[in-house]
Enzyme design. Structure first.
Site, PDB file in Angstrom:
ATOM      1  CD  GLU A 165      -3.168  -0.618   1.981  1.00  0.00           C
ATOM      2  OE1 GLU A 165      -4.234  -0.796   1.371  1.00  0.00           O
ATOM      3  OE2 GLU A 165      -3.105  -0.037   3.072  1.00  0.00           O
ATOM      4  CB  SER A 210      -6.757   5.148  -5.195  1.00  0.00           C
ATOM      5  OG  SER A 210      -6.540   6.193  -4.253  1.00  0.00           O
TER       6      SER A 210
END
Ligand code: PGA
Length: 249
Positions: A165, A210
């Site tokens: 991430e 996202s």
């Protein structure tokens, strides 16, 4: 099997948790795995609604110690009592907001394993590190600190999930490219392959930052990417169910 993991973060109030859990329970899931990481107060509800369904649930944080005078904290064995299968550790929001350092993250992962659950170990570089060309070094250090603790704890075979991430892609509306994510997954895999630990085939690599219904397929098209961790887009039941459909192929 593709893993689609929802991370609600600190959201779910005012009936949202109940609505989302109900929608999850009704999903038909075939050929992929779906899990939802809820805030602590919703664990009991997740357990009562999702038990017997094909959706797994888990928590977003855990304390590094197994028991003791740690006001406001939650232990791994407590999470196991609520039927959690997964626990996030090392999410950048906790590293940054709560000051959880590499040593704490490694101990948390160990507690999760010892309580019979699977840690989802989040790693990822900042924008500054990416711009400086130091992404690999940053992630290597994060992964290595975990491996060192696992090794000295005498663990042998481990199944866990590594979530790449990048901090700059989280909640930004601008995901990493699938190629950037795949490259980092390959890098993490190579670090694991040099470890003395035996990582079972259940050790999976997922990407987070996202991800939404529009870009999900492009990530899953990369063989290195075995699933995704979804924040914002998991709070919309319709969008999330579309994402389940994408994962089912
Ligand atoms: P996002 O969050 O999907 O809202 O970017 C992902 C995460 O932090 O796990």
């Amino acid at each position: 099997m593709t893993l689609l993991m929802a991370n609600w973060k600190m959201q779910g109030e005012g009936g949202l948790a109940h609505h989302l859990l109900g929608a999850l329970k009704d999903l038909t899931v075939e050929g992929c795995e779906v899990a939802v990481m809820v805030p602590f107060p919703y664990l009991a509800r997740a357990q009562s609604i999702l038990e017997g369904s094909s959706i797994a649930w888990g928590a977003q944080a855990v304390h590094a110690q197994s028991v003791g005078a740690f006001t406001g904290c939650v232990s791994a064995s407590m999470l196991a009592e609520f039927g959690c299968r997964y626990v996030l550790v090392g999410h950048s929001e906790r590293r940054i907001e709560c000051g959880e350092d590499a040593a704490a993250v490694a101990q948390q992962a160990l507690q999760v394993i010892r309580s019979g659950m699977v840690p989802v170990i989040c790693v990822g570089e900042s924008l500054a590190a990416r711009t400086a060309g130091e992404s690999d070094q940053v992630v290597s250090a994060q992964v290595q600190s975990i491996l060192t603790v696992f090794e000295s704890a005498g663990l042998t075979a481990i199944s866990c999930i590594w979530a790449y991430e990048p901090v700059w892609a989280i909640g930004a509306g601008q995901a990493a490219t699938p190629q950037q994510a795949a490259q980092m997954h390959a890098h993490i895999r190579s670090l694991l392959s040099h470890s003395v630990l035996e990582f079972s085939s259940k050790c999976r690599m997922i990407y987070g930052g996202s991800v939404n219904e529009d870009n999900l397929a492009s990530f899953l098209a990369e063989s290195e990417i075995e699933g995704v961790l979804v924040g914002g887009a998991s709070l919309n039941s319709e969008q999330f169910s579309n994402m389940v459909a994408v994962c089912m192929g």
